[in-house]
Design an enzyme around this catalytic site. Structure first.
Site, short mmCIF file in Angstrom:
data_model
loop_
_atom_site.label_atom_id
_atom_site.label_comp_id
_atom_site.label_asym_id
_atom_site.label_seq_id
_atom_site.Cartn_x
_atom_site.Cartn_y
_atom_site.Cartn_z
N ASP A 12 5.74 3.12 11.65
CA ASP A 12 4.88 2.31 10.80
C ASP A 12 3.55 3.07 10.68
O ASP A 12 3.32 4.05 11.38
CB ASP A 12 4.67 0.94 11.47
CG ASP A 12 3.64 0.09 10.76
OD1 ASP A 12 3.80 -0.15 9.55
OD2 ASP A 12 2.65 -0.30 11.41
N LYS A 53 3.09 -7.00 1.12
CA LYS A 53 1.83 -7.73 0.98
C LYS A 53 1.91 -8.99 0.11
O LYS A 53 1.23 -9.98 0.39
CB LYS A 53 0.72 -6.80 0.49
CG LYS A 53 0.48 -5.62 1.43
CD LYS A 53 0.42 -6.05 2.90
CE LYS A 53 0.36 -4.89 3.85
NZ LYS A 53 0.59 -5.26 5.25
#
Length: 269
Positions: A12, A53
């Site tokens: 990540d 998001k």
């Protein structure tokens, strides 16, 4: 037949490789909700962290307290069109915050060198869109981080916790088996992504979302305060299902050794 050995580590970004404490997404989400007349807490904002998001916004609005506040301010329940508008407003704010928080996590550059020495491929996934991370990737490269593969949230069908982005790394880096890959992440969503892709998983606890402190804030704590903060952060991630939990990526090397040991014994994720 030779025993399997690790071929790739898939990271990540925010809270794992860069942005100690994962501060950039936090500040952007809180600001976009504030602009809509809704005050949200850091704790509320961090609950969906690691997801794409727009999905993050959707999950925030599904929290009862935030939805109640939304209806009080806007006079009706939130709709998909509201999520679309909030996401459009989020993008420029998010880019600004990411650019401010692109400093690598201590030890990340040395880890990349060690991984190259071990002939391991380096991949990455993120909850950010490609547009959001362009500046961050350039800054990271200047600091010694240049992965072989980067898959943004808008470049693979199915957001985290789905496996698509992780599997796209496997395909693009030509890794023979998913069991030869390790997914390293600071959020439950990212760990689930790795599990769903059939990989080994490592949760980084103190540099990311579970702790939430910037590097300066962490270093300013007393040893007792660090102990308390560490216990709390580990408790938040202990049920995420990761095969291993470590403080930060500087502690990754012994984990890779142990995974290779387990692979040699015939164990799989």
């Amino acid at each position: 037949m030779e025993p399997l050995q690790l071929k790739a580590v898939i990271f990540d970004w925010a809270g794992t490789l860069v942005d100690f404490g994962s501060r950039a997404p936090l500040r952007a989400f809180m600001q976009v909700f504030a602009d809509a007349g809704i005050t949200v807490s850091e704790e509320q904002t961090r609950i969906p962290m690691g997801t794409e998001k727009k999905e993050h916004i959707r999950r925030m609005l599904q929290q009862e307290s935030i939805q109640v506040s939304w209806q009080e301010v806007h006079g009706r329940p939130s709709q998909e069109s509201n999520i679309d508008k909030l996401y459009q407003q989020l993008a420029p704010l998010q880019i600004q915050e990411i650019d401010k928080h692109s400093q690598i996590v201590p030890g990340a550059d040395k880890l990349f060198i060690h991984l190259r020495e071990r002939n391991l491929r380096i991949g990455s996934t993120t909850g950010y869109s490609r547009e959001m991370i362009e500046g961050m990737l350039a800054n990271a490269q200047q600091q010694g981080l240049k992965p072989d593969c980067v898959v943004a949230a808008d470049e693979a069908a199915g957001a985290r916790p789905g496996p698509a982005a992780a599997l796209k790394n496997v395909i693009e880096m030509e890794i023979p088996s998913v069991s030869q890959c390790v997914k390293v992440d600071d959020t439950a969503a990212g760990i689930h992504e790795g599990h769903n892709a059939g990989m080994w998983t490592v949760a980084v606890v103190l540099s990311g979302n579970a702790s939430g402190l910037s590097l300066d804030s962490w270093q300013a704590l007393s040893e007792e305060e660090k102990r308390i903060q560490s216990c709390s952060a580990y408790q938040k991630l202990e049920s995420c299902g990761a095969h291993y939990l470590i403080d930060n990526i500087s502690k990754l090397e012994p984990v890779l050794v142990d995974i290779n040991r387990r692979l040699a014994l015939g164990q799989r994720p």
